[in-house]
Write an enzyme that holds these catalytic residues in place. Structure first.
Site, PDB file in Angstrom:
ATOM      1  CE1 TYR A  57      -4.216   1.211  -0.221  1.00 43.99           C
ATOM      2  CE2 TYR A  57      -4.519  -1.016   0.599  1.00 43.99           C
ATOM      3  CZ  TYR A  57      -5.027   0.108  -0.016  1.00 43.99           C
ATOM      4  OH  TYR A  57      -6.318   0.136  -0.435  1.00 43.99           O
ATOM      5  CD  GLU A  59      -4.595   5.724   0.843  1.00 43.85           C
ATOM      6  OE1 GLU A  59      -4.435   6.501   1.798  1.00 43.85           O
ATOM      7  OE2 GLU A  59      -5.641   5.100   0.636  1.00 43.85           O
ATOM      8  CG  ASP A 203      -8.101  10.479 -24.134  1.00 43.54           C
ATOM      9  OD1 ASP A 203      -7.141   9.679 -24.199  1.00 43.54           O
ATOM     10  OD2 ASP A 203      -9.214  10.171 -23.673  1.00 43.54           O
ATOM     11  CB  THR A 229      -4.954   3.842 -21.866  1.00 40.50           C
ATOM     12  OG1 THR A 229      -4.809   3.848 -23.279  1.00 40.50           O
ATOM     13  CG2 THR A 229      -6.369   4.254 -21.493  1.00 40.50           C
ATOM     14  CE  LYS A 232      -7.561   2.206 -25.542  1.00 40.49           C
ATOM     15  NZ  LYS A 232      -7.686   2.890 -24.263  1.00 40.49           N
ATOM     16  NE  ARG A 238      -7.418  -3.480 -19.563  1.00 43.43           N
ATOM     17  CZ  ARG A 238      -7.567  -3.513 -20.892  1.00 43.43           C
ATOM     18  NH1 ARG A 238      -6.927  -4.390 -21.631  1.00 43.43           N
ATOM     19  NH2 ARG A 238      -8.384  -2.676 -21.483  1.00 43.43           N
TER      20      ARG A 238
END
Ligand code: PLP
Length: 422
Positions: A57, A59, A203, A229, A232, A238
């Site tokens: 973790y 954060e 984008d 992203t 692609k 991902r």
């Protein structure tokens, strides 16, 4: 059986799931995958995304965390952000967004308030849901106004975009999209955003790999924020990244965390770092240019066969085929091609008279087949298979589809997919 050999712990613990992974490997190995937003990641990216970084973790951001034990994770995240900055030539990069949609939501959170006007390309024209389209949170919480492409050319009409922007004065303008076969004119959008006083977001989810490889003009330095992203054309895991000018770094970081997300997916951050490293190599430049050369050759071969292509062709990795003249709706064609071992998606075409769930077109692209080493010399065969598949769909000829499937599998067997054991 590749599954038990390749995933021994998984096969021992959960043979049912291991069998499904093996089945997916076979499917991806044996079919011609033409969905333009998909790809094959390298074995290195796959390995990085399945590491113990999963267990941590973290954060916050490197050096500013809410949990201890970040000695390694901080270095992983810094490596990823430094590589992103170097590859795309940006001041600031945030590699934490879980995927493209949350990345775009973070942009709105950074620059707009609920009810504000935002602007993007309409979904049926090739834009993405998150560019202010009605059914998306971005079109519900904000007032989305939408531009399109011209009916006669299939290209963006910048006079229309300017008129709309000056009339509506959006806080944020998105350029880019999900079914755009042509070069995005970032300087033209930048001029309009400047006149309208809007934050301009490119984008580049679809074309990030082409931009990184120099096969599409870069949005840098024209835009305020770049959203992408990583899975692609960039050929990463991902995930997503937000990159921006230094002046927006604080707003973007605060919007991603704590604005929208909790702990980053560190295993994904690691795999993004690997993909960025791979994308900085000269072989990736060759890949990016080959993707475009293949798409152009595929478009030319489809035109030769009488197909109707939106905008008449392509400048990038994708081709949008309007099947109206072939008498087969996009969904029926896509399903028939799937039975023929050719994986595409049905897609709306601009001014589509049909409904989005059963539109007039299909969208095909070359990122995956190029990753398998297919070249322009193979595109005539791909176009022929699509032609025969669409004809078989029209005539309900299952034998013809089975014959194509065998030919496709034969070619695929000669071009192993990266990351998938032979
Ligand atoms: C242009 C564009 N932006 C954003 C997204 C959303 O990405 P994700 O599916 O990772 O949420 C996509 C996905 O296809 C896209 O094409």
């Amino acid at each position: 059986m590749t599954g038990p050999l390749t995933h021994p712990a998984l096969a021992a613990a959960d043979p049912e799931l291991a069998g499904l992974v093996t089945a997916e490997e076979r499917l991806q190995a044996e079919t011609l995958r033409l969905i333009p937003s998909e790809n094959y990641v390298s074995a290195a990216v796959l390995e990085a995304s399945g590491t113990v970084l999963q267990n941590k973790y973290s954060e916050g951001y490197a050096g500013r965390r809410y949990y201890e034990g970040q000695q390694v994770v901080d270095r992983v995240e810094r490596l990823a952000t430094d590589r992103a900055k170097a590859l795309f030539g940006v001041d600031h990069a945030n590699v934490q967004p879980y995927s493209g949609s949350p990345a775009n939501l973070a942009v709105y959170l950074a620059f707009a308030r609920p009810g504000d006007t935002v602007m993007g390309m309409a979904l049926p024209m090739g834009g993405h849901l998150t560019h202010g389209w009605g059914v998306s949170a971005t079109g519900t919480w904000f007032r989305g106004v939408q531009y399109g492409v011209r009916r006669d050319t299939g290209l963006v009409d910048f006079d229309e975009v300017r008129d709309l922007a000056l009339k509506e004065r959006p806080k944020v303008i998105f350029c880019g999209g999900t079914a755009l076969p042509r070069t995005i004119d970032f300087p033209a959008f930048a001029e309009i955003a400047r006149e309208a006083g809007a934050v301009l977001v490119a984008d580049i989810a679809h074309i990030a790999g082409l931009v990184a490889g120099g096969a599409h003009p870069s949005p840098v330095p024209h835009v305020d924020v770049v959203s992408t992203t990583t899975h692609k054309t960039l050929r990463g895991p991902r995930g997503a990244m937000l990159m921006c000018r230094g002046e927006h770094a604080g707003a973007i970081d605060r919007a991603v965390f704590p604005g929208l997300q909790g702990g980053p997916h560190n295993q994904t951050t690691a795999a993004i770092a690997v993909a960025l490293h791979e994308a900085s190599r000269s072989s990736f430049r060759d890949y990016a240019h080959q993707v475009v050369a293949n798409a152009r050759a595929l478009a030319a071969a489809l035109l030769d066969r009488g197909f109707d292509l939106v905008s008449g062709g392509t400048d990038n990795h994708l081709v949008l085929i309007d099947l109206t003249g072939r008498g087969v709706p996009g969904k029926a064609a896509a399903k028939a091609l799937d039975r023929a071992g050719i994986v595409v998606n049905h897609n709306t075409v601009p001014y589509d008279p049909r409904k989005p769930f059963d539109p007039s077109g299909i969208r095909v692209g070359t990122p995956s087949l190029t990753s398998r080493g297919l070249g322009t010399e193979h595109m005539a065969a791909v176009a022929e298979w699509i032609d025969r598949g669409v004809t078989a769909a029209h005539g309900g000829d299952e034998d013809a589809l089975a014959a194509i499937r065998a030919e496709v599998a034969d070619l695929m067997a000669r071009h192993p997919a990266p990351g998938i054991p032979a």
